[in-house]
Write a protein that holds these residues in place. Structure first.
Motif, mmCIF file in Angstrom:
data_model
loop_
_atom_site.group_PDB
_atom_site.id
_atom_site.type_symbol
_atom_site.label_atom_id
_atom_site.label_comp_id
_atom_site.label_asym_id
_atom_site.label_seq_id
_atom_site.Cartn_x
_atom_site.Cartn_y
_atom_site.Cartn_z
ATOM 1 N N GLU A 1 0.834 -1.196 0.000
ATOM 2 C CA GLU A 1 0.000 0.000 0.000
ATOM 3 C C GLU A 1 0.873 1.252 0.000
ATOM 4 O O GLU A 1 1.821 1.356 0.784
ATOM 5 C CB GLU A 1 -0.898 -0.013 1.252
ATOM 6 N N ASP B 1 0.988 5.326 0.593
ATOM 7 C CA ASP B 1 0.271 6.401 1.281
ATOM 8 C C ASP B 1 0.346 7.659 0.406
ATOM 9 O O ASP B 1 1.406 8.270 0.265
ATOM 10 C CB ASP B 1 0.929 6.671 2.636
ATOM 11 N N PRO B 2 -0.770 8.079 -0.193
ATOM 12 C CA PRO B 2 -0.733 9.230 -1.112
ATOM 13 C C PRO B 2 -0.302 10.526 -0.443
ATOM 14 O O PRO B 2 0.210 11.430 -1.100
ATOM 15 C CB PRO B 2 -2.178 9.313 -1.630
ATOM 16 N N ASP B 3 -0.467 10.626 0.873
ATOM 17 C CA ASP B 3 -0.088 11.844 1.584
ATOM 18 C C ASP B 3 1.416 11.926 1.821
ATOM 19 O O ASP B 3 1.926 12.993 2.185
ATOM 20 C CB ASP B 3 -0.820 11.914 2.933
ATOM 21 N N ILE C 1 3.795 10.386 -0.471
ATOM 22 C CA ILE C 1 4.550 10.068 -1.680
ATOM 23 C C ILE C 1 5.523 11.171 -2.071
ATOM 24 O O ILE C 1 6.640 10.912 -2.532
ATOM 25 C CB ILE C 1 3.572 9.766 -2.843
ATOM 26 N N ASP D 1 5.032 6.057 -8.985
ATOM 27 C CA ASP D 1 5.245 7.253 -8.148
ATOM 28 C C ASP D 1 6.680 7.373 -7.651
ATOM 29 O O ASP D 1 6.935 8.007 -6.620
ATOM 30 C CB ASP D 1 4.286 7.247 -6.955
#
Length: 583
Positions: free
Chosen positions: A138, A140-142, A144, A307
């Motif tokens: 997973e 974490d978009p916060d 990246i 990413d």
């Protein structure tokens, strides 16, 4: 559930994973390596190390052991149909790359190669956790966008936990590298597609100590016969590997369309080889060390990273035939390319944008490799040209391809396209040092003690750029002043070397300004050694004018990043500033 934080989590302890883990460990990066196998490979698998990859091993201090334990494959021989079976057509050097420092391939089974890395990693305090598999990943978009954050969460499962040990653990990593093979869990979990196709070519492989009267059994040998094609790869000790072309109907399950190993074993593979090698004989060996059957697939992943946090490497992102000995080499050079870029991001020496060049450089190479492999596999697996088969593969065409592609297959000719870390401008300043290719070998002489020095030995994979100032006959004081700013600003990541031309033979290293001699061992001269046996032609070989001089900047992975005239030290500073954070 146990939790831990690491800088880099590497999933897969094959050649690509080991290359990456060793490079990171030597740089002091906190790394964890997991693999589903209970131990290293004991036999078989990949076995060929190309000339450029030997140079890479040398840059990590690992080539001496590789050369000691492996077999040097120096000659290539070619057999084609004759009156009574196959007959010798030609013998040529195996490597056709003129600037190769090591003009041969080295063969050694994959497990022994893995052990070289494993011992090096253990000395740096890194081992492999096994048997262990990932079960969830997973991002974490916060987090990246923050290179200091542990943005990736991976759940790992112990397949054979010790008593009292939790069966699962959570690893929070700043970066993840998926080097977990052609059926990569990491690639599939990220929904990255493999683009390409499966061929119709089916091959078997057998490792054994042969009993044969075939005279070229200890050379790399390509056999085209009317009964099919074969290839001999001599290995360490007395072991030999045979690649044997198979007919599809003999090895494929008609229902599933997959290779069925129950239809073939090593004895049947050897029997097919016997037909191709007539009139020479192969007796049944005492044992078969390893064998397999496979269908050639030629595919490249649609992308190599997500990413700039999770990367795939090696077989996880490209698959092809093993005939040209590229699989393990391509895999290890993937992570050799990636490792220093991860280190720069982790140290804060660069931003995450530097990591974009991994996919940019290595995916283009993988696509080129597949294009080459399509042609090579067709020629290798095609029927030979004979009087009754004029549409077959002619030996002259096959040999031409073998030699034409030599720069590519050896790894010597790999050429990276222009990017923030490859600047083609000013190529004429060092006309024969190709920007985007690896820095070629060259003998120089240390001015202080007259030792002959191999330039490539000045390129250890220590995460530093190497700046070679070929002074020409320029005023040294002024040149020192121009370069001093570079050293002050980027010295944490740059090692500087001064190379004087033979015209300045009267100078001692003490005559060189301090800015150009950070250490006595880094002042060199282009002259012959004391025996007159080697050296003295660096300026000419590199295409550098002995009056004008030039600056050559070599990346941490040994590839030339840029060249510049001596009066443009500011362009070197601009090059570094475009991706480095050193202010």
């Amino acid at each position: 559930m146990a939790e831990r934080e690491v800088d880099v989590l590497i999933i897969g302890a094959g050649p690509a994973g080991f290359m990456c883990a060793n490079a990171l460990a030597q740089a002091g990066i906190k790394v964890k390596v997991v693999d589903q196998r209970p131990s290293t490979v004991m036999a078989g698998q990949a076995d060929g190390i190309q000339p450029r990859t030997i140079e890479v091993f040398q840059s990590y201090g690992l080539a001496e052991r590789l050369l000691r334990e492996g077999n040097k494959m120096i000659l290539a021989t070619f057999y084609n149909p004759g009156e009574n079976g196959i007959e010798l057509t030609e013998r040529v050097p195996d490597v056709t790359a003129p600037t190769a420092r090591y003009p041969y391939e080295v063969t050694l089974h994959q497990g022994a190669i893995e052990n070289i890395f494993l011992d090096s990693m253990k000395a740096a305090g890194v081992d492999v956790s096994r048997p262990m598999i990932p079960t969830a990943l997973e991002l974490d978009p916060d987090k990246i966008g923050d290179p200091t954050a542990h943005a990736v969460k991976v759940v790992l499962k112990h397949l054979d936990p010790l008593e009292g040990e939790p069966p699962t653990e959570v690893v929070r990593a700043k970066f993840v590298v998926g080097a977990d093979g052609a059926h990569s869990w990491v690639r599939k979990s990220l929904d990255i597609a493999m683009e390409g196709a499966q061929t119709k070519y089916i091959w078997g492989v057998v490792d054994m100590v042969p009993r044969t009267n075939f005279p070229d059994i200890r050379t790399k040998c390509v056999v085209h016969s009317e009964s099919g094609s074969c290839m001999i790869i001599p290995r360490e000790g007395d072991v030999v590997r045979l690649y044997i072309q198979l007919e599809g109907r003999d090895a494929i399950d008609a229902t599933s369309g997959r290779v069925d190993k129950n239809r073939f074993g090593p004895h049947q593979l050897l029997e097919v080889a016997r037909k191709a090698f007539r009139p020479y004989t192969f007796d049944t060996p005492d044992e078969f060390h390893w064998w397999t059957i496979y269908i050639i697939g030629q595919r490249v992943a649609s992308k190599f990273s997500v990413d700039e946090r999770v990367f795939i490497a090696g077989d996880a992102c490209h698959t092809h035939s093993p005939k040209a000995g590229q699989g393990m080499n391509a895999s290890m050079n993937d992570t050799h390319n990636l490792a220093w870029k991860l280190i720069y991001a982790l140290r804060g020496w660069s931003g995450l944008s530097l990591l974009k060049t991994y996919e940019f450089e290595r995916r283009k190479y993988a696509q080129d490799l597949i294009n080459f492999d399509v042609e090579w596999a067709h020629m290798f697996s095609g029927k030979p040209r004979t009087e009754l088969n004029q549409g077959g593969v002619a030996h002259a065409d096959f040999l031409r391809a073998f030699q034409t592609f030599g720069g590519f297959t050896s790894g010597i000719g790999i050429h990276y396209a222009e990017s923030p870390i490859v600047r083609y401008a000013n190529q004429a300043c060092a006309a024969h040092v190709v920007v985007g290719q690896r820095m070629p070998p060259q003998i120089l002489v240390c001015v202080a003690d007259y030792r002959a020095v191999e330039l490539q030995d000045l390129l250890p994979s220590n995460t530093h750029f190497k700046l070679f100032v070929f002074t020409g006959c320029a005023p040294l004081d002024a040149l020192g002043e121009a370069v001093e700013g570079l050293v002050v600003r980027f010295g944490r990541a740059v090692d500087l070397f001064t190379v004087l031309p033979s015209e300045l033979r009267g100078l001692t290293f003490m005559d060189v300004p301090l800015a150009l001699r950070p250490h006595w061992s880094k002042v060199l001269r282009d002259q012959k050694d004391t025996r007159g046996a080697q050296g003295g032609d660096a300026y000419a070989t590199f295409g550098i004018d002995t009056q004008a001089g030039a600056i050559i900047c070599v990346r941490p992975d040994g590839y030339v990043g840029m060249v510049a005239p001596l009066d443009q030290a500011d362009s070197v500073a601009a090059y570094f500033s475009s991706f480095m954070n050193m202010d």
